[in-house]
Write a protein that holds these residues in place. Sequence first.
Motif, PDB file in Angstrom:
ATOM      1  N   PRO A 229      32.459  79.281   7.563  1.00 41.38           N
ATOM      2  CA  PRO A 229      33.000  80.581   7.134  1.00 41.38           C
ATOM      3  C   PRO A 229      33.027  81.607   8.266  1.00 41.38           C
ATOM      4  N   GLU A 230      33.828  81.323   9.272  1.00 35.78           N
ATOM      5  CA  GLU A 230      34.004  82.213  10.415  1.00 35.78           C
ATOM      6  C   GLU A 230      35.493  82.496  10.543  1.00 35.78           C
ATOM      7  N   THR A 384      35.949  80.777  -2.780  1.00 38.89           N
ATOM      8  CA  THR A 384      34.840  81.620  -2.340  1.00 38.89           C
ATOM      9  C   THR A 384      34.971  81.909  -0.849  1.00 38.89           C
ATOM     10  N   PRO A 385      34.434  83.037  -0.388  1.00 38.97           N
ATOM     11  CA  PRO A 385      34.459  83.309   1.060  1.00 38.97           C
ATOM     12  C   PRO A 385      33.709  82.241   1.845  1.00 38.97           C
ATOM     13  N   GLU A 386      32.661  81.674   1.246  1.00 39.57           N
ATOM     14  CA  GLU A 386      31.826  80.710   1.956  1.00 39.57           C
ATOM     15  C   GLU A 386      32.527  79.354   2.114  1.00 39.57           C
ATOM     16  N   ASN A 387      33.251  78.927   1.070  1.00 39.79           N
ATOM     17  CA  ASN A 387      33.743  77.549   1.110  1.00 39.79           C
ATOM     18  C   ASN A 387      35.162  77.385   0.578  1.00 39.79           C
ATOM     19  N   ARG A 389      38.213  77.767   1.744  1.00 37.97           N
ATOM     20  CA  ARG A 389      39.252  77.089   2.509  1.00 37.97           C
ATOM     21  C   ARG A 389      38.989  75.596   2.664  1.00 37.97           C
ATOM     22  N   SER A 430      44.557  79.985   5.654  1.00 33.40           N
ATOM     23  CA  SER A 430      43.096  79.941   5.528  1.00 33.40           C
ATOM     24  C   SER A 430      42.441  79.178   6.674  1.00 33.40           C
ATOM     25  N   GLN A 434      40.614  84.851   6.539  1.00 36.72           N
ATOM     26  CA  GLN A 434      40.017  84.962   5.213  1.00 36.72           C
ATOM     27  C   GLN A 434      41.098  85.055   4.142  1.00 36.72           C
TER      28      GLN A 434
END
Length: 488
Positions: A229-230, A384-387, A389, A430, A434
């Motif tokens: 998540p970068e 989710t932002p974490e996973n 994509r 993605s 983000q």
Amino acid sequence: MKQISCFLPYTGKEQVERTVEGLRATGVVNDIYLMATDKGLEDLPGCVKIDIDAPASSATLRTVAARATGEYTLLYTKETTLELGMFALERMMHIAADSDAGMVYADHYQVSEGKQSNAPVIDYQFGALRDDFNFGSVLLFNTAKLKEAASRMKADYKFAGLYDLRLKLSQRAELVHINEYLYSEVENDTRKSGEKIFDYVDPKNRDRQIEMEQACTEHLKEIGGYLAPEFEHIEFDKGEFEYEASVIIPVRNRIRTIRDAIRSVLSQKADFKYNLIVIDNHSTDGTTEAIDEFKGDEPLIHIIPERNDLGIGGCWNMGVHHAKCGKFAVQLDSDDVYKDENTLATMVRAFYEQNCGMVVGTYMMTDFNMNMIAPGIIDHKEWTPENGRNNALRINGLGAPRAFYTPMLREVKVPNTSYGEDYALGLNISRRFQIGRVYDVVYLCRRWDDNSDASLDVVKMNAHNLYKDRIRTWELQARVAMNKSKKA
């Protein structure tokens, strides 16, 4: 030679008798295991009953791998009668040996309400990561390769065991499609295609979806396709835009719904300047005249392309590259409407608050009269932002409405198709940026008989799924290459 160990779901004697008889008659079956979740079921002579917790759990698949003694292992995944074609198992073993496959699967017939119909399936490929990929109900594994893949299963899933196993298997062996009709299965699910496509986001399946996400994420890490998540930062100052936002509506022959769609846009309240770009793709049913009824509204731009080769994606390209397209391009399908007058402002605000190249909203399924229908609210919590994509490579859709930073969309371009074009964009964007999320319901997705995916035949469904798998393959290849270049 008796070369196959068979594993069948078992809910009672009557359910499996004909299937067992058919397997024995082939002369190539070594042993038959009946997998029962009900410990009270009677044994069946000549078969071995094994107690399991769930048909597709990790524990069940480990048991299958441990018990299998034949050169090949057959796993049947339905509880209805299996009727094998003439020499079907010999053919499957022959292809498995020639191709050195980890697993083979085949086209088949479905028997529903006494009628037989063709049920072709599609080729497996690198990006075929959907957990609902349709292999049919007969899976024939190379037992040695099955055991090796099972030995690498790390988690204990209730729902995702079989999915985890085939992902592990695909890492070191081919999953081979035999495009021959080799068996018949009784079809229990008689819903139309349009009633099935939202199963994966049905809230009641949430526990299952979480497991599938975990299995897919582990697989992506193992093959070098996982993205941490970068995200790259976006400065929203490219180009000069007269309008802050444009709503894009591609349309062809939607006389019954286009007025509702347009009104829902023109009623938007925002503290910025916006417009509506309708790309009318040569309608012949009065849609063109219906759009012209709104000519007095300054924000409405009505475009009829000179080209005759545009799909929905091509119409989007026309809208996005129009000189008066706004900084943000927001989707509205001609069948649907925005929930209220705040949708546009909500979507645009998300770009700045979450610094994203694309925003995905939350929608509610409704009938033609906009009454809520099952499965209700679709919030795509897998984004989710974490996973998100990574998980996007497993699912078959992105949510609605979708909105894009226009300079980014002009650079990427929209595939000129009428199915999957938005999915391709979401995966591509993605990869580096983000994806923003709006979890309030901002969109009403109307389901009715004229929806493009309301009732597709199996050939069209297969074409759609093959294309989305191809999109996933291209994207996954790009991600693996990107990760390798970072390490170099």
